[in-house]
Motif scaffolding. Structure first.
Motif, PDB file in Angstrom:
ATOM      1  N   ASN A   1       0.845  -1.194   0.000  1.00 20.86           N
ATOM      2  CA  ASN A   1       0.000   0.000   0.000  1.00 20.86           C
ATOM      3  C   ASN A   1       0.872   1.233   0.000  1.00 20.86           C
ATOM      4  OD1 ASN A   1      -2.849  -0.719   0.182  1.00 20.86           O
ATOM      5  ND2 ASN A   1      -2.135  -1.866   1.958  1.00 20.86           N
ATOM      6  N   SER A   2       0.507   2.211  -0.806  1.00 22.54           N
ATOM      7  CA  SER A   2       1.311   3.420  -0.808  1.00 22.54           C
ATOM      8  C   SER A   2       0.390   4.614  -0.619  1.00 22.54           C
ATOM      9  CB  SER A   2       2.064   3.545  -2.114  1.00 22.54           C
ATOM     10  OG  SER A   2       1.162   3.569  -3.166  1.00 22.54           O
ATOM     11  N   GLU A   3       0.964   5.676  -0.082  1.00 24.43           N
ATOM     12  CA  GLU A   3       0.172   6.874   0.152  1.00 24.43           C
ATOM     13  C   GLU A   3       0.951   8.039  -0.433  1.00 24.43           C
ATOM     14  OE1 GLU A   3      -1.144   9.480   3.952  1.00 24.43           O
ATOM     15  OE2 GLU A   3      -0.722   7.358   4.256  1.00 24.43           O
ATOM     16  N   VAL A   4       0.356   8.729  -1.364  1.00 20.86           N
ATOM     17  CA  VAL A   4       1.051   9.829  -2.015  1.00 20.86           C
ATOM     18  C   VAL A   4       0.964  11.080  -1.153  1.00 20.86           C
ATOM     19  CG1 VAL A   4       0.953  11.366  -4.001  1.00 20.86           C
ATOM     20  CG2 VAL A   4       0.696   8.919  -4.311  1.00 20.86           C
ATOM     21  N   MET A   5       2.055  11.813  -1.053  1.00 21.25           N
ATOM     22  CA  MET A   5       2.048  13.022  -0.236  1.00 21.25           C
ATOM     23  C   MET A   5       2.124  14.286  -1.111  1.00 21.25           C
ATOM     24  SD  MET A   5       1.856  11.592   2.765  1.00 21.25           S
ATOM     25  CE  MET A   5       2.345  12.729   4.027  1.00 21.25           C
ATOM     26  N   ASN A   6       3.328  14.709  -1.431  1.00 21.08           N
ATOM     27  CA  ASN A   6       3.494  16.008  -2.108  1.00 21.08           C
ATOM     28  C   ASN A   6       4.154  15.879  -3.469  1.00 21.08           C
ATOM     29  OD1 ASN A   6       2.660  17.511   0.226  1.00 21.08           O
ATOM     30  ND2 ASN A   6       4.565  16.762   1.136  1.00 21.08           N
ATOM     31  N   ILE A   7       3.963  16.920  -4.290  1.00 26.06           N
ATOM     32  CA  ILE A   7       4.674  16.959  -5.571  1.00 26.06           C
ATOM     33  C   ILE A   7       5.815  17.956  -5.442  1.00 26.06           C
ATOM     34  CG2 ILE A   7       4.509  17.543  -8.024  1.00 26.06           C
ATOM     35  CD1 ILE A   7       1.480  16.973  -7.763  1.00 26.06           C
ATOM     36  N   ILE A   8       6.999  17.534  -5.844  1.00 25.38           N
ATOM     37  CA  ILE A   8       8.141  18.447  -5.854  1.00 25.38           C
ATOM     38  C   ILE A   8       8.406  18.779  -7.318  1.00 25.38           C
ATOM     39  CG2 ILE A   8      10.577  18.740  -5.215  1.00 25.38           C
ATOM     40  CD1 ILE A   8      10.113  16.348  -3.210  1.00 25.38           C
ATOM     41  N   GLY A   9       8.154  20.009  -7.716  1.00 27.87           N
ATOM     42  CA  GLY A   9       8.340  20.426  -9.115  1.00 27.87           C
ATOM     43  C   GLY A   9       7.054  20.989  -9.689  1.00 27.87           C
ATOM     44  N   GLU A  10       7.160  21.554 -10.901  1.00 24.43           N
ATOM     45  CA  GLU A  10       6.035  22.208 -11.580  1.00 24.43           C
ATOM     46  C   GLU A  10       5.310  21.220 -12.500  1.00 24.43           C
ATOM     47  OE1 GLU A  10       4.049  24.785 -11.782  1.00 24.43           O
ATOM     48  OE2 GLU A  10       5.184  25.396 -10.004  1.00 24.43           O
ATOM     49  N   VAL A  11       4.019  21.058 -12.340  1.00 28.03           N
ATOM     50  CA  VAL A  11       3.310  20.122 -13.220  1.00 28.03           C
ATOM     51  C   VAL A  11       2.074  20.749 -13.876  1.00 28.03           C
ATOM     52  CG1 VAL A  11       4.097  18.059 -11.978  1.00 28.03           C
ATOM     53  CG2 VAL A  11       1.968  19.134 -11.292  1.00 28.03           C
ATOM     54  N   ALA A  12       1.674  21.929 -13.427  1.00 26.87           N
ATOM     55  CA  ALA A  12       0.456  22.545 -13.971  1.00 26.87           C
ATOM     56  C   ALA A  12       0.605  22.771 -15.475  1.00 26.87           C
ATOM     57  CB  ALA A  12       0.194  23.875 -13.261  1.00 26.87           C
ATOM     58  N   LYS A  13      -0.441  22.451 -16.229  1.00 25.34           N
ATOM     59  CA  LYS A  13      -0.527  22.608 -17.696  1.00 25.34           C
ATOM     60  C   LYS A  13       0.545  21.801 -18.444  1.00 25.34           C
ATOM     61  CE  LYS A  13      -2.732  27.167 -17.716  1.00 25.34           C
ATOM     62  NZ  LYS A  13      -2.384  27.946 -16.559  1.00 25.34           N
ATOM     63  N   SER A  14       1.126  20.822 -17.790  1.00 25.27           N
ATOM     64  CA  SER A  14       2.153  19.992 -18.446  1.00 25.27           C
ATOM     65  C   SER A  14       1.555  18.695 -18.978  1.00 25.27           C
ATOM     66  CB  SER A  14       3.234  19.592 -17.439  1.00 25.27           C
ATOM     67  OG  SER A  14       4.044  20.654 -17.127  1.00 25.27           O
ATOM     68  N   ASP A  15       2.222  18.157 -20.021  1.00 22.56           N
ATOM     69  CA  ASP A  15       1.942  16.773 -20.440  1.00 22.56           C
ATOM     70  C   ASP A  15       2.859  15.889 -19.610  1.00 22.56           C
ATOM     71  OD1 ASP A  15       0.043  17.403 -22.306  1.00 22.56           O
ATOM     72  OD2 ASP A  15       1.509  17.695 -23.900  1.00 22.56           O
ATOM     73  N   ILE A  16       2.241  15.040 -18.808  1.00 24.64           N
ATOM     74  CA  ILE A  16       2.998  14.280 -17.801  1.00 24.64           C
ATOM     75  C   ILE A  16       3.286  12.855 -18.284  1.00 24.64           C
ATOM     76  CG2 ILE A  16       2.878  13.306 -15.452  1.00 24.64           C
ATOM     77  CD1 ILE A  16       2.952  16.349 -15.407  1.00 24.64           C
ATOM     78  N   VAL A  17       4.522  12.428 -18.040  1.00 21.06           N
ATOM     79  CA  VAL A  17       4.846  11.005 -18.210  1.00 21.06           C
ATOM     80  C   VAL A  17       5.300  10.507 -16.840  1.00 21.06           C
ATOM     81  CG1 VAL A  17       6.258   9.281 -19.385  1.00 21.06           C
ATOM     82  CG2 VAL A  17       5.636  11.408 -20.584  1.00 21.06           C
ATOM     83  N   ILE A  18       4.474   9.683 -16.198  1.00 20.14           N
ATOM     84  CA  ILE A  18       4.877   9.088 -14.918  1.00 20.14           C
ATOM     85  C   ILE A  18       5.709   7.856 -15.253  1.00 20.14           C
ATOM     86  CG2 ILE A  18       4.114   8.215 -12.679  1.00 20.14           C
ATOM     87  CD1 ILE A  18       1.361   9.330 -13.206  1.00 20.14           C
ATOM     88  N   LEU A  19       6.875   7.795 -14.642  1.00 20.74           N
ATOM     89  CA  LEU A  19       7.828   6.748 -15.013  1.00 20.74           C
ATOM     90  C   LEU A  19       8.136   5.870 -13.814  1.00 20.74           C
ATOM     91  CD1 LEU A  19       9.524   6.261 -17.569  1.00 20.74           C
ATOM     92  CD2 LEU A  19      11.329   7.621 -16.500  1.00 20.74           C
ATOM     93  N   ASP A  20       8.051   4.547 -13.991  1.00 19.80           N
ATOM     94  CA  ASP A  20       8.389   3.637 -12.891  1.00 19.80           C
ATOM     95  C   ASP A  20       9.008   2.375 -13.482  1.00 19.80           C
ATOM     96  OD1 ASP A  20       8.615   2.824 -10.274  1.00 19.80           O
ATOM     97  OD2 ASP A  20       6.505   3.117  -9.780  1.00 19.80           O
ATOM     98  N   ASP A  21       9.618   1.558 -12.640  1.00 19.23           N
ATOM     99  CA  ASP A  21      10.172   0.315 -13.181  1.00 19.23           C
ATOM    100  C   ASP A  21       9.114  -0.787 -13.193  1.00 19.23           C
ATOM    101  OD1 ASP A  21      10.221   0.206 -10.370  1.00 19.23           O
ATOM    102  OD2 ASP A  21      11.916  -1.170 -10.311  1.00 19.23           O
ATOM    103  N   ILE A  22       8.250  -0.791 -12.172  1.00 16.86           N
ATOM    104  CA  ILE A  22       7.261  -1.867 -12.007  1.00 16.86           C
ATOM    105  C   ILE A  22       5.880  -1.256 -11.781  1.00 16.86           C
ATOM    106  CG2 ILE A  22       6.514  -3.745 -10.457  1.00 16.86           C
ATOM    107  CD1 ILE A  22       9.434  -4.050  -9.574  1.00 16.86           C
TER     108      ILE A  22
END
Ligand code: R5P
Length: 311
Positions: free
Chosen positions: A199-220
């Motif tokens: 189980n994971s719980e997301v907290m804060n975003i570090i960096g600018e993401v507003a109006k961006s095209d986002i690519v969330i990147l993970d290994d698994i």
């Protein structure tokens, strides 16, 4: 000695095995893999592999039978006098317990390394190990490929504008930074706090993401909790489009339903683990890593450098 390349595919991902064989222009070795009546695995290599350079393709995702089958195939190759045995492990299972960070826990990734080595493998070819330090758990040669060239080529083809690569946890920053550099994109991080192992719980975003095209990147992607919670937070923070990319589609439990219901538009994964559940989630795009693995196998066999595959 005849050091002809011999390719063996276990039953965990036969389709990937066939694709690698086709890339290399060789036939897969004839292998009988069956069961005793009580369910135990029984393997027999039907081709002569004496003195041959053997590559065994077997990702070791759950159930543990996949790992056991790999160990049995390695043992069979040793006893059949192969000159060299390379375990090609597109997904290295049991990697997530890779250090003793709590009392009374195993270091599973090290145990699995010991098992593979003890069974008789001479080298390992892995893809995107969960943690780089797993390389050091082996006292035999190990090459750890990255799926980045395959994922990047696809993402570049999408011609996204104002792209921000988002790492859903601090562990993925290095990978995220490399992608951001190649795409000329920004980098942001989701500060994730894990409550329990699954189980994971997301907290804060570090960096600018507003109006961006986002690519969330993970290994698994396993339960998809990490990536879908990150997507929710990013959407609330004003992200424009959100896609996700991960090398290994473990997809456990209701991961596919979670992804379908999430703000993520597209989920890009590779065929390191077979994906056969297209009906449960329409957003999955599977990229083929067989040319990457095939080329690495060819180069290892001929003794050429594989560094070109990391570019
Ligand atoms: C964690 O360290 C990994 O990089 C992944 O973020 C994690 O394994 C994903 O797991 P889940 O999909 O279950 O959140």
């Amino acid at each position: 000695m005849n050091d002809e390349l011999k390719l063996i595919a276990g039953t965990a991902n036969p389709e990937l095995g066939r694709k690698i064989a086709s890339y290399l222009g060789v036939d897969l070795c004839q292998v009988e893999i069956g069961r005793f009546s009580d369910g135990e695995i029984k393997v027999r290599i039907e081709d002569n592999i004496r003195g041959r350079d053997v590559f065994i393709i077997q990702p070791t995702f759950a159930p543990a039978d996949n790992l056991l089958e790999l160990l049995l195939l390695i043992d069979a190759c040793c006893r059949a006098s192969a000159s060299r045995i390379t375990a090609v492990i597109p997904y290295y299972g049991y990697a997530r317990q890779d250090r003793k960070d709590q009392p009374r826990v195993p270091i599973s990734a090290k145990l699995v390394a010991n098992l593979i080595t003890k069974a008789g493998a001479n080298r390992v070819l892995a893809l995107e190990l969960h943690a780089a330090q797993i390389q050091g758990f082996f006292d035999i040669q190990l090459d750890n490929l990255f799926a980045a060239p395959v994922l990047l080529e696809y993402i570049q083809g999408k011609k996204l504008k104002n792209v921000t690569i988002v790492s859903p946890d601090v562990g993925g920053i290095k990978m995220g930074r490399a992608f951001a550099k190649r795409l000329g994109a920004n980098l942001a991080i989701v500060d994730k706090r894990r409550t329990t192992a699954d189980n994971s719980e997301v907290m804060n975003i570090i960096g600018e993401v507003a109006k961006s095209d986002i690519v969330i990147l993970d290994d698994i992607i396993s339960t998809a909790g990490t990536i879908t919670q990150a997507a929710e937070v990013l959407r609330k923070a004003g992200a424009r489009t959100i896609i996700a990319a991960a090398t290994h589609p473990v997809f456990s439990g209701d991961a596919l339903e979670k992804l379908e219901a999430s703000p993520i538009e597209e989920v890009i994964v590779t065929n390191s683990i077979p994906f056969r559940d297209g009906k449960r989630c329409s957003k999955i795009v599977v990229l083929d890593v067989s040319p990457l693995l095939g080329e690495a196998i060819r180069r290892i066999h001929t003794g050429e450098s594989i560094s070109i595959l990391f570019m």
